[in-house]
Design an enzyme around this catalytic site. Structure first.
Site, PDB file in Angstrom:
ATOM      1  N   ASN A 117       8.513   7.405 -48.117  1.00 19.62           N
ATOM      2  CA  ASN A 117       8.040   6.644 -46.966  1.00 19.62           C
ATOM      3  C   ASN A 117       6.537   6.720 -46.770  1.00 19.62           C
ATOM      4  O   ASN A 117       5.953   5.848 -46.119  1.00 19.62           O
ATOM      5  CB  ASN A 117       8.739   7.137 -45.694  1.00 19.62           C
ATOM      6  CG  ASN A 117       8.601   8.636 -45.497  1.00 19.62           C
ATOM      7  OD1 ASN A 117       8.944   9.421 -46.373  1.00 19.62           O
ATOM      8  ND2 ASN A 117       8.110   9.049 -44.341  1.00 19.62           N
ATOM      9  N   THR A 137      31.155   4.630 -28.730  1.00 22.79           N
ATOM     10  CA  THR A 137      31.452   3.210 -28.550  1.00 22.79           C
ATOM     11  C   THR A 137      30.696   2.378 -29.573  1.00 22.79           C
ATOM     12  O   THR A 137      29.493   2.547 -29.769  1.00 22.79           O
ATOM     13  CB  THR A 137      31.074   2.755 -27.130  1.00 22.79           C
ATOM     14  OG1 THR A 137      31.780   3.555 -26.184  1.00 22.79           O
ATOM     15  CG2 THR A 137      31.405   1.287 -26.922  1.00 22.79           C
ATOM     16  N   SER A 177      18.546   2.286 -42.448  1.00 23.31           N
ATOM     17  CA  SER A 177      18.249   2.001 -41.048  1.00 23.31           C
ATOM     18  C   SER A 177      17.829   0.543 -40.908  1.00 23.31           C
ATOM     19  O   SER A 177      17.001   0.061 -41.683  1.00 23.31           O
ATOM     20  CB  SER A 177      17.127   2.919 -40.544  1.00 23.31           C
ATOM     21  OG  SER A 177      16.962   2.789 -39.153  1.00 23.31           O
ATOM     22  N   ALA A 178      18.394  -0.151 -39.922  1.00 28.71           N
ATOM     23  CA  ALA A 178      18.175  -1.601 -39.791  1.00 28.71           C
ATOM     24  C   ALA A 178      16.756  -1.960 -39.401  1.00 28.71           C
ATOM     25  O   ALA A 178      16.258  -3.025 -39.770  1.00 28.71           O
ATOM     26  CB  ALA A 178      19.157  -2.184 -38.773  1.00 28.71           C
ATOM     27  N   HIS A 179      16.079  -1.089 -38.641  1.00 26.12           N
ATOM     28  CA  HIS A 179      14.779  -1.493 -38.109  1.00 26.12           C
ATOM     29  C   HIS A 179      13.671  -1.493 -39.151  1.00 26.12           C
ATOM     30  O   HIS A 179      12.553  -1.914 -38.875  1.00 26.12           O
ATOM     31  CB  HIS A 179      14.392  -0.630 -36.901  1.00 26.12           C
ATOM     32  CG  HIS A 179      13.891   0.737 -37.232  1.00 26.12           C
ATOM     33  ND1 HIS A 179      12.559   1.064 -37.216  1.00 26.12           N
ATOM     34  CD2 HIS A 179      14.545   1.862 -37.565  1.00 26.12           C
ATOM     35  CE1 HIS A 179      12.417   2.336 -37.530  1.00 26.12           C
ATOM     36  NE2 HIS A 179      13.602   2.850 -37.745  1.00 26.12           N
ATOM     37  N   CYS A 230      -2.085  14.328 -37.634  1.00 25.52           N
ATOM     38  CA  CYS A 230      -2.963  14.581 -36.491  1.00 25.52           C
ATOM     39  C   CYS A 230      -2.521  13.836 -35.244  1.00 25.52           C
ATOM     40  O   CYS A 230      -2.560  14.357 -34.136  1.00 25.52           O
ATOM     41  CB  CYS A 230      -4.397  14.166 -36.824  1.00 25.52           C
ATOM     42  SG  CYS A 230      -5.179  15.175 -38.098  1.00 25.52           S
TER      43      CYS A 230
END
Length: 396
Positions: free
Chosen positions: A149, A235, A197-199, A323
């Protein structure tokens, strides 16, 4: 505003939002209920699961929806090791994993499990021979991210999968950055568990999935109801699941076209920065790299000051340094690839999307040149270098 922090999160596409909205109003029903309107929502979720499963060559029943990448990573490690602790207590991972993996490993170590943290090359690549030699008779799981990442390096996932299969060890990959960008086939690559992860692909926040190969036993991370076939209570997040499906459809429909365009922006960015800003290096592999990622280290400056000045010019970016999160420690990824602390602190990650333009990239480079020059003019380290210490400069 110019947004170049797409590795952190992406903008929800309008089509995704439109697909989600009915599930807050007309289709708000809980899919766990038995009446007809709820059954209709259940059918929609099953279709979403099928679409998402097909994107990685998986079966519908191998997809478990979660709240995102961090939960999926936590579940993969803790769920597998807790369900198999009678078979072994050893896990192998790398020094450059996401904190969701590394912090889970720390917790597991406190519970008596043993973790081997693999070194990586100066480009961030795993050594396959070191990986294979680290496998023991009590090794239960290997977890290596598909693409980093921070520095964008793409790991040899298929080869790792082959090694794990040969030694009868389960293989998990954190594919949060790679999903929707790289070709992933869980069967061809011998992947047993995979997190997303969708985002990261223009979907909503708060939804992701964990792929678990059929036949692999995994303990639940969240206990309660019988949702997700009894493996993940809570849910069902219907609206977000539908949004995830739409994001997948949009992402995969133009993936090759968008990757090619984004990579052209990335390469233009790299070429201009290397040519026009002195005392800079590229972090991560050049050839084995995500199309949207560039990570630079600029000598004689601090990343925090660079980010603040970019922000004042309406440019959103992030730093390899921690930082801005209140820590004085530089990125663990940059340290793992061999950068000294003082250079790791002066790092900048720019991650591009198909919404960016060449004009924006040029503006960012022009702005960055001025910012770097200004920050160096205030740096005592740079002043010392100019006067007497030119031999300390690193080359790209």
């Amino acid at each position: 505003m110019i947004y170049l922090d797409n590795a952190a999160t992406t903008k929800v596409k309008s089509e995704v939002l439109d697909a989600m909205l009915p599930y807050f109003t007309d289709k708000f029903y809980n899919p766990s209920s038995i009446y007809k309107p709820s059954r209709s929502v259940t059918e929609d979720i099953s279709e979403a699961r099928r679409v998402i499963a097909s994107s990685i060559g998986a079966r519908e029943e191998e997809i478990y929806f979660t709240s995102g990448g961090s939960e999926s990573d936590n579940w993969a490690l803790k769920g597998i090791l807790l369900s198999r602790k009678s078979k072994g207590k050893h896990i192998i991972t790398t020094k450059i994993e996401h904190h969701a993996i590394l912090e889970s490993c720390k917790l597991l170590e406190k519970e008596g499990f043993e973790v081997t943290y693999l070194n990586v090359s100066s480009e961030g690549l795993v050594d396959l021979e070191e990986l294979e030699s680290s496998i023991r008779s009590d090794t239960v799981l290997v977890s290596v991210m598909a693409a980093n990442n921070e520095i964008g390096t793409i790991e040899p996932i298929k080869e790792i999968g082959e090694i794990c299969k040969r030694h009868n060890v389960l293989f998990h990959t954190d594919a949060v950055q790679a999903y929707g960008v790289l070709d992933i086939d869980v069967n061809d690559m011998n992947i047993d568990l995979l997190s997303t992860s969708a985002h990261k692909i223009n979907g909503p926040k708060g939804i992701g999935f964990l792929y678990v190969r059929k036949g692999v036993m995994i303990s639940p991370l969240i206990n309660g109801g019988s949702q997700e076939r009894g493996k993940r209570a809570g849910t069902t997040n219907s609206a977000s699941i539908i949004g995830f499906k739409k994001a997948v459809e949009l992402k995969f429909s133009k993936r090759e076209e968008n990757n090619k365009y984004i990579a052209s922006l990335r390469d233009h960015l790299r070429e201009r920065v290397i040519k026009e800003i002195p005392y800079v290096r590229v972090n991560g592999s050049i050839s084995k790299r995500l199309p949207n990622n560039m990570n630079f280290s600029f000598q004689f400056i601090e990343g925090e000051g660079m980010l603040l000045k970019l922000d004042s010019k309406s440019i959103c970016a992030s730093s390899g340094s921690a930082c801005t999160s209140g820590s004085l420690d530089p990125s663990h990824v940059l340290l793992a690839i061999g950068l000294p602390h003082e250079i790791a602190h002066g790092s900048l990650r720019l991650t591009i999307s198909e919404d960016n333009t060449m004009e924006e990239i040029d503006y960012v480079v022009d702005t960055l040149k001025g910012i770097i020059s200004e920050l160096r003019s205030m740096s005592p380290l740079y002043a010392d270098f100019v006067n007497k210490d030119k031999e300390s400069v690193f080359n790209v």
